[in-house]
Design an enzyme around this catalytic site. Structure first.
Site, PDB file in Angstrom:
ATOM      1  N   ASP A 106       5.307   0.546   1.105  1.00 23.18           N
ATOM      2  CA  ASP A 106       6.551  -0.077   1.535  1.00 23.18           C
ATOM      3  C   ASP A 106       7.700   0.772   1.004  1.00 23.18           C
ATOM      4  O   ASP A 106       7.704   1.142  -0.170  1.00 23.18           O
ATOM      5  CB  ASP A 106       6.644  -1.498   0.985  1.00 23.18           C
ATOM      6  CG  ASP A 106       7.969  -2.157   1.326  1.00 23.18           C
ATOM      7  OD1 ASP A 106       8.373  -2.074   2.487  1.00 23.18           O
ATOM      8  OD2 ASP A 106       8.595  -2.723   0.409  1.00 23.18           O
ATOM      9  N   ASP A 114       6.030  -4.696  -3.076  1.00 22.08           N
ATOM     10  CA  ASP A 114       6.522  -5.572  -4.141  1.00 22.08           C
ATOM     11  C   ASP A 114       7.120  -6.867  -3.639  1.00 22.08           C
ATOM     12  O   ASP A 114       7.543  -7.704  -4.447  1.00 22.08           O
ATOM     13  CB  ASP A 114       7.565  -4.839  -4.988  1.00 22.08           C
ATOM     14  CG  ASP A 114       8.751  -4.353  -4.159  1.00 22.08           C
ATOM     15  OD1 ASP A 114       8.727  -4.541  -2.928  1.00 22.08           O
ATOM     16  OD2 ASP A 114       9.696  -3.788  -4.735  1.00 22.08           O
ATOM     17  N   ASP A 146       4.954  -8.244   1.699  1.00 25.72           N
ATOM     18  CA  ASP A 146       3.851  -7.289   1.536  1.00 25.72           C
ATOM     19  C   ASP A 146       2.548  -7.962   1.086  1.00 25.72           C
ATOM     20  O   ASP A 146       1.514  -7.309   1.024  1.00 25.72           O
ATOM     21  CB  ASP A 146       4.219  -6.228   0.490  1.00 25.72           C
ATOM     22  CG  ASP A 146       5.458  -5.448   0.870  1.00 25.72           C
ATOM     23  OD1 ASP A 146       5.584  -5.088   2.051  1.00 25.72           O
ATOM     24  OD2 ASP A 146       6.311  -5.207  -0.006  1.00 25.72           O
TER      25      ASP A 146
END
Length: 793
Positions: free
Chosen positions: A250, A535, A539
């Site tokens: 990400d 995080d 996700d």
């Protein structure tokens, strides 16, 4: 065997329990009181504003929220005033979102883009409002994201392989044990002795140290990662990191620094102009309503680059705060000198400084700052279109843009008339734009390059815009020739979807469920071992489904709970060390598995042949168990062995077919070595009247122990052992000690108790020749095997 199992289980339990305790300390479960409108009174009901715990909120409650509040459920807005909400926990995007109760949405609007709905887990950045709670608990949008959590983990190829080879060994064990028991019974007519000998052979065939070697290797890898400030919650994931060949990342906070910096300050023609920066700085410096990240970026840039804009010479008169209808903020300032001169006069020179969304700033401008200093021109339609095109070009380069404008106020009295903001914010002079960028981390490019060197491809999965993701990836050296977005993926059929996911390196504007689909596609269709680093709440689905789920200590609680590894620092170089540790762990484990299975099967087949040929047992149960115990103890040092550089450069995966083929190639070499020893003892020492039961068993005990101890050095490397490649010093020491004990036992009282006798020195000369021949034949077989299968371990 029970002691070894107990030690292994205790070691693994202690390591994972310690990691779990450390992970729990990082989890932050915040209980926030929520303001709720409730009715009180039995006869005459009165509406009261009360505070209740967020866990006591139910659908139908009317909640009141202010800056900093978390939404306790999914909320339909009833009223709002300048409401700004951060949805980064769901989307991964760092920018704030405007919410308004008056918005009218249609069915085609994506769920997270609804303006009149606020979701559980998001928080208020600025403004206030009132809303109706429509869902709580498991019926919220956040909870539906996690309905499939715990069901998506792919099968563990390593454990499945170990289970398969265990069944094979048990099958071989039962067959060989039955034959040996029957043969020994026909010769000795002693049922108990025959059964005991058969059980001893079964014990010799068992890789007794496997649980201890595996768990020691994993614990060693976890401790190494702990030194790099990582918490490994599941030991098995260390091994999976060695097999990982794709890392999905990400973007926000992992590849980037998660805070904006100024890239440039440009006039309306795209040329750098300090005047634009100066007035933007004064606006950010004096505004007090709400400080946003872009204000911090402007202030930091000015202070760190030595600009002297002297804010002390300015004084603030008034402020029109930012809201999501106007999407701009204005401050009215006055210079100190003008203020002092103006106190005794009727006219004061004041400036209104406005900054905000480019189109909204241009909407209130009637003039434009000319290229010539001090000149002002009328803001024409050509100027408007030129600035819009410039803004679009800058946005396509992944930059965020705000416009800056000023207005000189000539007013009577000490305060301007602020009754009508629209009149005050009008006829302004457009100065230019300021561009911002969330820069990549300094360590990210080096870490991605090192991962690529080790065969781990990086894919960026983000909820941010495609242009921003592409800009970041270009700076980091990630190829951007194949990119796609979430809305584009939704239009594809299953086959095209898998092909697109396989080739794409940047996937932007993904929802949480789309990230999950991408990970599962790579695992099932691409047969990759996938890691995911994220995080946010958005996700969490992908973290749970990935073979290696990774989060950071500042991440959302649910992301940390589902992750296998928690990074205490957002540094991808830690993952490089983790990959190396994983491959080292996997390699040492495979050394033991292949060595022990080959040596055990080869030795047991030799015992079976010797039992059939001889009129006595080749080894007594006591001798066989002692031999098995000694060489098993010698393998404890394997987790501290090193791996060849070439091995850790490529991902390592378990192959179901490789181990049986490996056994078929190398097992007969061990059996051949034992049979050569058997025939040498039979042919050579029989003529010297030395050949008896004790002598044969002593020779067989010593040769078997030395062979099973030395075979590790042949198996552990593709190169020539002791010449081209030498094992680590703990393994060398272990080999020397166990070999010395094996040679010495027949000469001691312990050997006498075990039924062993002294061996002539000529036999040890034969063993030197025998093992030189064994290593020569084994090396030839190794080279042929590598030539055919392109792999050794």
């Amino acid at each position: 065997m029970l002691i070894l199992v107990f030690i292994s289980v205790s070691l693994r339990f202690y390591q994972e329990y310690t990691s779990s305790k450390a992970a729990m300390k990082l989890s932050e479960f915040v209980r926030c009181p929520v303001k709720v409108q409730r009715c009180a009174g039995r006869v005459v009901q009165t509406e009261l504003i009360v505070q209740v715990d967020q866990r006591d909120i139910v659908p139908g409650d009317i909640v009141i929220f202010e800056p900093g509040d978390l939404f306790p459920g999914d909320v339909r807005l009833l009223s709002s005033k300048h409401l700004a909400v951060s949805q980064s926990s769901l989307t991964g995007e760092s920018w704030i979102t405007e919410k308004t109760a008056d918005a009218k949405e249609n069915q085609t609007t994506p769920l997270l883009e609804l303006k009149n709905i606020c979701f559980m887990g998001t928080n208020v950045v600025s403004g206030s409002g009132m809303g109706l709670v429509v869902s709580t608990g498991c019926k919220t949008y956040m909870s539906t994201m996690f309905s499939s959590i715990g069901k998506q983990k792919p099968p563990d190829g390593f454990n499945d392989g170990i289970r398969c080879i265990s069944f094979v060994l048990i099958s071989v064990m039962l067959v060989v044990m039955a034959i040996i028991i029957l043969t020994d019974y026909l010769k000795s007519n002693d049922v108990s002795e025959s059964v005991l000998f058969g059980l001893s052979v079964a014990c010799a065939l068992t890789p007794n140290m496997l649980p201890l070697i595996v768990n020691t290797s994993l614990a060693k890898g976890a401790l190494a990662m702990a030194r790099d400030r990582c918490i490994v919650k599941s030991l098995a994931v260390i091994r999976d990191m060695g097999s990982m060949d794709i890392l999905c990342i990400d973007k926000t906070g992992t590849l980037t620094m998660n805070h904006a910096i100024i890239v440039n300050y440009l006039d309306s023609w795209g040329s750098p102009k300090e005047k634009v920066l100066r007035f933007a700085f004064l606006n950010s410096y004096f505004k007090t309503d709400q400080k946003y990240p872009l204000d911090d970026a402007i202030l930091a840039y000015v202070f760190t680059n030595g600009y002297r804009f002297q804010p002390s010479k300015w004084s603030k008169i008034d402020e029109i705060p930012f809201d999501f209808i106007r999407r701009r903020v204005s401050v009215i300032l006055e210079t100190e000198s003008n203020a002092s001169q103006g106190r005794n006069s009727q006219t004061h020179d004041r400036f209104m400084i406005t900054k905000g969304a480019l189109e909204e700033v241009m909407r209130v401008c009637s003039f434009i700052d000319s290229v010539d200093e001090g000149e002002i021109d009328t803001f024409s339609s050509e100027d408007y279109q030129r600035i819009l095109n410039m803004g679009e070009e800058l946005s396509n380069r992944g930059l965020r843009i705000i416009g800056v404008a000023i207005k000189r106020l000539q007013m009577q009295g000490s305060h301007p008339n602020m009754a009508n903001e629209e009149i005050t914010e009008s006829d302004m002079v457009f100065l230019g734009v300021i561009t911002f960028f969330d820069p990549p981390k300094d360590s990210a490019k080096q870490a991605l390059w090192r991962l690529a060197e080790k065969g781990v491809k990086a894919k960026v999965l983000t909820g941010d815009s495609l242009s921003l993701a592409v800009r970041i990836c270009e700076e980091l050296g990630i190829r951007t020739t194949n990119v796609t977005t979430g809305p584009e993926l939704e239009l594809l059929n299953q086959d095209v979807f898998h092909e697109t996911v396989k080739s794409a390196t940047v996937l932007a504007r993904l929802t949480p469920t789309q990230k999950l689909r991408v990970v599962q596609s790579l695992q099932t269709v691409g047969e990759h071992v996938v890691g995911f680093l994220g995080d946010g709440v958005n996700d969490s689905l992908a973290i749970d489904a990935a073979n290696v789920g990774i989060s950071v200590d500042s991440g959302a609680s649910v992301a940390k709970d589902l992750a296998d590894i928690i990074l205490l620092e957002k540094d991808l170089n830690v993952l490089v060390a983790g990959v190396e540790n994983g491959r080292l762990t996997y390699g040492n484990t495979m050394k033991y598995i292949k060595m022990s299975v080959v040596a055990n099967i080869g030795s047991v087949l030799s015992l079976l042949i010797a039992t059939l040929l001889l009129e006595f047992e080749p080894l007594t149960p006591r001798q066989l168990l002692t031999q098995t115990f000694l060489y098993s103890v010698g393998q404890i040092a394997i987790p501290w062995d090193k791996m060849e550089e070439d091995y850790v450069q490529t991902p390592q995966k378990w192959s179901e077919k490789s181990l049986p083929i490996f056994i078929l190639w190398n097992g007969p070499v061990c059996t051949l070595c034992d049979l050569v020893n058997l025939f040498f003892l039979w042919c050579y020492y029989r003529d010297y009247n030395l050949f008896d039961v004790k002598f044969f068993q002593s020779a067989w005990f010593t040769e078997g122990l030395l062979m099973q101890t030395l075979i590790f050095h042949l198996i552990r490397t593709e190169k020539i052992p002791f010449i081209q490649e030498i094992s680590s010093w703990p393994v060398i020491c272990s080999t020397v000690v166990i070999s010395a004990i094996g040679i010495a036992i027949p000469f001691t009282e312990v050997g006498e108790i075990m039924g062993l006798t002294n061996l002539p020195f000529s036999y040890f000369g034969f063993l030197v020749v025998l093992f030189l021949g064994y290593f020569t034949v084994g090396q030839v077989v190794k080279r042929i095997y590598i030539l055919i299968y392109r792999k050794w371990l």
